[in-house]
Motif scaffolding. Structure first.
Motif, PDB file in Angstrom:
ATOM      1  N   GLU A  63     138.412 109.376 -29.607  1.00  0.00           N
ATOM      2  CA  GLU A  63     137.002 109.107 -29.294  1.00  0.00           C
ATOM      3  C   GLU A  63     136.135 109.183 -30.545  1.00  0.00           C
ATOM      4  OE1 GLU A  63     136.780 110.616 -24.653  1.00  0.00           O
ATOM      5  OE2 GLU A  63     136.791 112.104 -26.279  1.00  0.00           O
ATOM      6  N   ILE A  64     136.488 110.060 -31.465  1.00  0.00           N
ATOM      7  CA  ILE A  64     135.756 110.129 -32.732  1.00  0.00           C
ATOM      8  C   ILE A  64     135.898 108.816 -33.487  1.00  0.00           C
ATOM      9  CG2 ILE A  64     135.746 111.213 -35.010  1.00  0.00           C
ATOM     10  CD1 ILE A  64     136.371 113.873 -33.601  1.00  0.00           C
ATOM     11  N   ALA A  65     137.096 108.269 -33.510  1.00  0.00           N
ATOM     12  CA  ALA A  65     137.310 106.993 -34.203  1.00  0.00           C
ATOM     13  C   ALA A  65     136.451 105.894 -33.590  1.00  0.00           C
ATOM     14  CB  ALA A  65     138.784 106.612 -34.151  1.00  0.00           C
ATOM     15  N   LEU A  66     136.318 105.886 -32.265  1.00  0.00           N
ATOM     16  CA  LEU A  66     135.472 104.895 -31.601  1.00  0.00           C
ATOM     17  C   LEU A  66     134.001 105.105 -31.945  1.00  0.00           C
ATOM     18  CD1 LEU A  66     137.143 104.677 -28.072  1.00  0.00           C
ATOM     19  CD2 LEU A  66     137.164 102.932 -29.871  1.00  0.00           C
ATOM     20  N   LEU A  67     133.579 106.366 -32.020  1.00  0.00           N
ATOM     21  CA  LEU A  67     132.199 106.651 -32.409  1.00  0.00           C
ATOM     22  C   LEU A  67     131.909 106.123 -33.812  1.00  0.00           C
ATOM     23  CD1 LEU A  67     131.880 110.240 -30.952  1.00  0.00           C
ATOM     24  CD2 LEU A  67     130.259 108.396 -30.481  1.00  0.00           C
ATOM     25  N   VAL A  68     132.840 106.328 -34.725  1.00  0.00           N
ATOM     26  CA  VAL A  68     132.650 105.814 -36.088  1.00  0.00           C
ATOM     27  C   VAL A  68     132.491 104.301 -36.063  1.00  0.00           C
ATOM     28  CG1 VAL A  68     133.757 105.539 -38.348  1.00  0.00           C
ATOM     29  CG2 VAL A  68     133.856 107.753 -37.169  1.00  0.00           C
ATOM     30  N   GLU A  69     133.331 103.627 -35.288  1.00  0.00           N
ATOM     31  CA  GLU A  69     133.222 102.168 -35.167  1.00  0.00           C
ATOM     32  C   GLU A  69     131.879 101.760 -34.574  1.00  0.00           C
ATOM     33  OE1 GLU A  69     136.467 100.619 -32.916  1.00  0.00           O
ATOM     34  OE2 GLU A  69     138.005 101.410 -34.266  1.00  0.00           O
ATOM     35  N   ASP A  70     131.409 102.518 -33.597  1.00  0.00           N
ATOM     36  CA  ASP A  70     130.145 102.167 -32.951  1.00  0.00           C
ATOM     37  C   ASP A  70     128.952 102.390 -33.877  1.00  0.00           C
ATOM     38  OD1 ASP A  70     131.383 101.295 -30.643  1.00  0.00           O
ATOM     39  OD2 ASP A  70     131.231 103.226 -29.631  1.00  0.00           O
ATOM     40  N   TYR A  71     129.009 103.412 -34.720  1.00  0.00           N
ATOM     41  CA  TYR A  71     127.962 103.578 -35.727  1.00  0.00           C
ATOM     42  C   TYR A  71     127.939 102.384 -36.670  1.00  0.00           C
ATOM     43  CZ  TYR A  71     126.346 108.417 -34.989  1.00  0.00           C
ATOM     44  OH  TYR A  71     125.755 109.558 -34.495  1.00  0.00           O
ATOM     45  N   ALA A  72     129.121 101.959 -37.123  1.00  0.00           N
ATOM     46  CA  ALA A  72     129.188 100.835 -38.051  1.00  0.00           C
ATOM     47  C   ALA A  72     128.694  99.551 -37.397  1.00  0.00           C
ATOM     48  CB  ALA A  72     130.620 100.661 -38.561  1.00  0.00           C
ATOM     49  N   GLN A  73     129.045  99.354 -36.122  1.00  0.00           N
ATOM     50  CA  GLN A  73     128.578  98.163 -35.421  1.00  0.00           C
ATOM     51  C   GLN A  73     127.066  98.187 -35.249  1.00  0.00           C
ATOM     52  OE1 GLN A  73     130.432  95.361 -34.459  1.00  0.00           O
ATOM     53  NE2 GLN A  73     128.315  94.629 -34.271  1.00  0.00           N
ATOM     54  N   ALA A  74     126.523  99.362 -34.939  1.00  0.00           N
ATOM     55  CA  ALA A  74     125.071  99.471 -34.806  1.00  0.00           C
ATOM     56  C   ALA A  74     124.376  99.157 -36.124  1.00  0.00           C
ATOM     57  CB  ALA A  74     124.691 100.867 -34.313  1.00  0.00           C
ATOM     58  N   ALA A  75     124.971  99.572 -37.236  1.00  0.00           N
ATOM     59  CA  ALA A  75     124.395  99.250 -38.544  1.00  0.00           C
ATOM     60  C   ALA A  75     124.406  97.748 -38.783  1.00  0.00           C
ATOM     61  CB  ALA A  75     125.160  99.968 -39.643  1.00  0.00           C
ATOM     62  N   ALA A  76     125.523  97.104 -38.454  1.00  0.00           N
ATOM     63  CA  ALA A  76     125.594  95.651 -38.592  1.00  0.00           C
ATOM     64  C   ALA A  76     124.577  94.979 -37.670  1.00  0.00           C
ATOM     65  CB  ALA A  76     127.005  95.168 -38.283  1.00  0.00           C
TER      66      ALA A  76
END
Length: 350
Positions: free
Chosen positions: A151-164
């Protein structure tokens, strides 16, 4: 004298600010029921475009990050389109604007997002806080779920997607909200992080999530458009622990290596002192971190100008006075009186 506040300031080779006055992120809870920014929000930000940089109110990166009513999101196309109206308005006024990226962690509430299929509250550890949701006192906080490594890995991906998404919506960059007792900050303090895996116990492990988020975002949009807000001193929905200093002693040099646009102190009043930091949070960070630092916390233009002159930080973020004074920058520059902030102002966008 406040002349130094009106000097231009180069964050890096990409971004230059027309003055050193930043509009601090201010939670206003004025998005619509789908968390889409409104025309009133666009008008509100546009009226403050004379600041060197606007940092938007915090925008949640995914549904389970919501802990306040009507806070805008950055995860649906409609939200991006709403933010595009905001960013276009600010740019038309000659301003620059960063999006603040937010997940509230253990102070989220399923009331806001259970329709999306989730009822879990996410946090580093299953350690809750007492109290209730601001502006919705009938909603009390729940004991969170300790997130798994997956779930942490997914959170990291979601932060990056939100930045994009923020860049797609026209923002000039992003500030990652790693402060004030929210999700990233919860990993950085012993009060909320009781993990025994690679995300807990040691300073390196407790810093891991924050650095993974920073690295994922900089890989996606560039370090020149990425900033971070941190709270080395625990003070909001968080108890302090003298061991927390070791975490930030490790984290801050790691952040310096990453050449971020800026680092921003998360504090409501920078007069607060923390025994384990040896005084003020800003002074502690300045003693370790040598890149661009933003000071905030009940400064006036005059005291902030003096702090910059004394090299306590480089840029000054102003909060509540910007709510009361859309033309704050012009009033300070012209030496005119400011309208005093009052809590009644939170009920509308002026």
């Amino acid at each position: 004298m406040t002349d130094n506040l009106f000097q231009t300031y180069a964050l890096n080779g990409t971004l230059s600010l027309k003055n050193r006055i930043l509009m601090a992120p201010l939670t206003r809870c004025m998005a619509d029921d789908e968390l889409v920014p409104t025309q009133a929000m666009a008008d509100y930000y546009a009226r403050r475009a004379e600041s060197g940089l606007i940092i938007s109110e915090a925008a949640i990166i995914r549904p389970d990050g919501q802990g306040y009513p009507n806070t805008p999101g950055l995860f649906t196309q409609a939200q991006l389109q709403g933010w595009r109206v905001v960013t276009d308005a600010v740019h038309q006024g000659g301003g620059k604007i960063f999006a603040q990226l937010w997940h509230t962690g253990r102070v989220a509430h399923p009331h806001f997002y259970q329709a999306s299929g989730s009822s879990d509250v996410m946090a580093p550890s299953a350690v809750g806080v007492e109290g209730s949701v601001p502006r919705m006192r009938d909603l009390t906080y729940q004991v969170p779920k300790a997130v798994s490594v997956e779930e942490i890995a997914l959170l990291v991906e979601d932060y990056a997607q939100a930045a994009a998404n923020a860049i797609d919506a026209g923002f000039d960059g992003v500030e990652i909200h790693g402060a004030n007792g929210y999700l990233i900050d919860q990993f950085l303090h012993h009060d909320s992080n009781r993990r025994s895996d690679e995300y807990g116990e040691t300073a390196e492990n407790m810093s891991r999530f924050a650095l993974e988020v920073v690295d994922a975002i900089t890989a996606r949009i560039g370090n020149d458009r990425t900033a971070l807000r941190v709270s080395p001193g625990a003070y909001f929905n968080m108890a302090g622990d003298k061991r927390d200093r070791d975490v930030f002693d490790y984290l801050l040099p790691e952040l310096e290596k990453r050449e971020l646009a800026f680092l921003h102190i998360g504090i409501f009043d920078d007069a607060m002192e923390f025994d384990y930091l040896g005084g003020r949070a800003s002074s502690y960070v300045r003693s370790i971190y040598n890149k661009t630092l933003v000071g905030v916390g009940s400064y006036t233009a005059e005291t902030g100008s003096s702090a910059i002159a004394a090299d306590k930080f480089d840029l000054l973020a102003i909060g509540r006075p910007f709510i009361a004074n859309p033309d704050y920058v012009a009033l300070v520059r012209d030496g005119k009186a400011l309208v005093e902030y009052s809590d009644e102002m939170l009920t509308s966008l002026i």
